[in-house]
Design a protein around this motif. Structure first.
Motif, mmCIF file in Angstrom:
data_model
loop_
_atom_site.group_PDB
_atom_site.id
_atom_site.type_symbol
_atom_site.label_atom_id
_atom_site.label_comp_id
_atom_site.label_asym_id
_atom_site.label_seq_id
_atom_site.Cartn_x
_atom_site.Cartn_y
_atom_site.Cartn_z
ATOM 1 N N THR A 271 0.832 -1.201 0.000
ATOM 2 C CA THR A 271 0.000 0.000 0.000
ATOM 3 C C THR A 271 0.870 1.255 0.000
ATOM 4 O O THR A 271 2.083 1.209 0.208
ATOM 5 C CB THR A 271 -0.924 0.066 1.238
ATOM 6 N N ASP A 275 -2.317 3.083 4.915
ATOM 7 C CA ASP A 275 -1.782 1.767 5.284
ATOM 8 C C ASP A 275 -2.600 1.065 6.363
ATOM 9 O O ASP A 275 -2.045 0.409 7.244
ATOM 10 C CB ASP A 275 -0.340 1.918 5.754
ATOM 11 N N PRO A 278 -1.660 -2.901 6.376
ATOM 12 C CA PRO A 278 -0.356 -3.247 6.955
ATOM 13 C C PRO A 278 -0.274 -2.995 8.463
ATOM 14 O O PRO A 278 0.300 -3.802 9.204
ATOM 15 C CB PRO A 278 0.620 -2.338 6.184
ATOM 16 N N ARG A 279 -0.875 -1.898 8.921
ATOM 17 C CA ARG A 279 -0.871 -1.645 10.372
ATOM 18 C C ARG A 279 -1.700 -2.688 11.114
ATOM 19 O O ARG A 279 -1.326 -3.161 12.191
ATOM 20 C CB ARG A 279 -1.381 -0.232 10.671
ATOM 21 N N SER A 326 3.051 -7.780 3.906
ATOM 22 C CA SER A 326 2.530 -6.427 3.698
ATOM 23 C C SER A 326 3.675 -5.430 3.712
ATOM 24 O O SER A 326 4.763 -5.710 4.217
ATOM 25 C CB SER A 326 1.492 -6.062 4.769
ATOM 26 N N MET A 328 4.291 -0.809 3.322
ATOM 27 C CA MET A 328 3.806 0.540 3.044
ATOM 28 C C MET A 328 4.952 1.353 2.466
ATOM 29 O O MET A 328 6.086 1.253 2.922
ATOM 30 C CB MET A 328 3.294 1.205 4.328
#
Length: 424
Positions: A271, A275, A278-279, A326, A328
Motif C-alpha cells: 500500500t 496503510d 499493513p498496520r 505487507s 507501506m
C-alpha cells in the motif's frame, strides 16, 4: 453457483442475482459458498488465456451458465493479453494495462458488462460506482452505449490524474460522471448510502460495478493463472506475488486463485501511506486514518471494502492472516522506487513501483517474484515525466480522449444532493 452474504449468512443468492444486486443486506458482500480445488491445474495452465479462463469460470459457476455461453462472454471480454515481462533475474512484471482503458480494471469491467447483458431483465439498471482512478474508465468504456443501462461514476475532485479523468469523463451518452468534493472514501460512503436507500434502489434499479460486484472479482482471478502459466514449471511453486492494494479486490482475487489450487507460495499486500491493512496485520487493531492524497492515487483508500472477503476466505481455508506479507511506501519512497526500477530498465508508474519495491525487499533467495503492473505509465504522464525526466508518448486511447472536453458534474459529498441527481 451459490453465494452468501458475509454479514448475513441467511441471504443466499445465485451468481446472476449477485451480479444484478451488487450488495447484500446491510451492505454485506457476497462470497462463493464453495471453492472446490480445480482437478488438474497443470493441464489448465497449458491452455491459452481465454480457453483457460472460460474453464476456470465454468468450474466456479457450475451449470448456471452454459459452457458455450461462457466461452462467448470470455471471448468478448478478454480481447487483450496480460504478458509477463522479465525485469531482473528473479522478478517479473505482470502487465495488466493492455486493454482499452490501459488498466487492470478492464478485465473485471468488461466481464461484468457481459454478465449483466446476459442476466438482465426488462427492468431499468443504473450502475452507480465510485472510483479512485482506473475503475471509472474501465466501467465507462465497458458499458458505454449498452441499451437499458445507465452509468453514474463518482470520483474525488482533483484527486485523480488528469488523463485518468479524461478517459472516462468525456464519453457522455449513458455515462454520467460526478466530481465529488471529498476523497475516495467519501465517494464510497455515498455509494453505500444509496444502496441502503430501498426506495431509490427500486426506482432506478441500482447496481454497482466496484470490485464489490462478484463478477468483477471472479474475472480478476483469471489473470493470476495467466501470470503463473508464463513462469517455467519448476518455478511456479516458488512464486511470490506482490499486489498494489487500495480497495483490496485485486488481492482477494489472488487469494481465491490460491484457494482453487494455483501454485502461489505467498502474497504481499503493498500500500501507499493509506496503510490501514499493513498496520492491522502488525498490531491486530483496525484503525483507519483519514485518507491521504498520494502519487499512487488509485490506492488512496483507508477503508478498503473488500477486506472482509480476505478475512472470510482466510477463515474458511484455515490460513493465518499473519502469513500475508505487507508493506507501506510513502511518496518519497515511491519516487525512489520508480527511479530504481527505471534504472533496472523497466518503465513503470507509482502503483506498480510500490509493489515492485515491496517484492524485492521481501523476496527470499529461493523464491521467484511477480509484481502487478495495474496501469500504463502514460496514465500518470505528468508525475512519471517529472520524476524520471521523460516525455512519455500517449497511447492511442489516451491521445484521443485528452483532446475532448470534460462532461462531469460537480457535487458536494452530500447524499441528498446525489439522490436528487440520480432521480433527475
Amino acid at each position: 453457483m451459490n453465494l452468501y452474504n458475509i454479514k448475513d449468512n441467511s441471504e443466499q443468492v445465485s451468481f446472476a442475482q449477485a451480479v444484478r444486486q451488487g450488495l447484500g443486506r446491510g451492505q454485506g458482500l457476497f462470497f462463493p459458498e464453495h471453492l472446490a480445488p480445480l482437478p488438474d491445474v497443470d493441464a489448465l495452465l497449458d491452455l491459452p488465456l481465454r480457453e483457460r479462463s472460460a474453464r476456470l469460470l465454468g468450474h466456479l459457476l457450475g451449470d448456471e451458465v452454459s459452457a458455450e455461453k461462457l466461452h462467448a462472454m470470455v471471448d468478448a471480454a478478454f480481447t487483450f493479453p496480460a504478458p509477463l515481462a522479465k525485469v531482473s533475474e528473479r522478478i517479473h512484471a505482470l502487465e495488466l494495462f493492455h486493454g482499452p482503458t490501459l488498466a487492470f480494471k478492464d478485465f473485471g469491467g468488461r466481464f461484468m458488462a457481459q454478465c449483466l447483458a446476459a442476466f438482465r431483465t426488462d427492468e431499468k439498471i443504473t450502475i452507480l460506482t465510485a472510483t479512485s482512478g482506473d475503475t471509472g474508465a474501465a466501467v465507462a468504456h465497458a458499458f458505454f452505449g449498452l441499451p437499458g443501462i445507465e452509468v453514474v461514476i463518482l470520483y474525488p475532485k482533483g484527486k485523480i490524474s488528469p488523463l485518468q479523468e479524461k478517459l472516462f469523463c468525456t464519453l457522455g451518452g449513458n455515462i454520467r460522471t460526478v466530481a465529488i468534493d471529498g476523497d475516495f472514501d467519501a465517494c464510497q460512503a455515498l455509494v453505500k448510502q444509496a444502496f441502503d436507500d430501498e426506495p431509490l434502489k427500486q426506482a432506478i434499479g441500482l447496481n454497482s460495478a466496484n470490485s464489490i460486484n462478484i463478477s468483477r472479482l471472479l474475472a480478476q482471478v483469471c489473470y493470476y493463472f495467466e501470470a503463473i502459466a508464463q513462469l517455467p514449471k519448476a518455478e511456479r511453486a516458488k512464486a511470490v506475488v506482490s499486489v498494489p492494494s487500495g480497495n483490496f479486490g485485486n488481492l482477494t482475487a489472488g487469494l481465491i486463485a490460491k484457494a482453487l489450487g494455483l501454485p502461489v507460495k505467498r502474497f504481499i499486500a503493498a500500500t501507499n501511506a493509506n496503510d490501514t491493512v499493513p498496520r492491522f496485520l502488525k498490531t491486530g487493531q483496525w484503525e483507519p486514518h483519514a485518507t491521504v492524497a498520494t502519487l499512487s492515487n488509485a490506492m488512496d483508500v483507508s477503508r478498503p471494502n473488500n477486506w472482509p472477503r480476505v478475512e472470510e476466505l482466510c477463515r474458511r481455508m484455515g490460513w493465518s492472516l499473519e502469513a500475508l506479507g505487507s508493506a507501506m511506501r510513502d511518496d518519497a519512497q515511491t519516487v525512489d522506487a520508480l527511479k530504481r526500477l527505471y534504472g533496472e530498465g523497466y518503465l513503470c508508474e507509482p502503483h506498480g513501483a510500490i509493489a515492485w519495491d515491496a517484492l524485492q525487499a521481501q523476496l527470499a533467495d529461493d523464491e521467484v517474484g511477480v509484481f502487478l503492473c495495474t496501469a500504463h505509465p502514460a496514465k500518470f504522464k505528468e508525475r512519471v515525466d517529472d520524476i524520471l525526466g521523460l516525455d512519455i508518448p500517449l497511447p492511442g486511447p489516451l491521445a484521443k480522449h485528452a483532446e475532448l472536453p470534460l462532461l462531469s458534474h460537480n457535487l458536494p459529498a452530500d447524499f441528498a444532493k446525489l439522490r436528487a441527481f440520480l432521480l433527475g
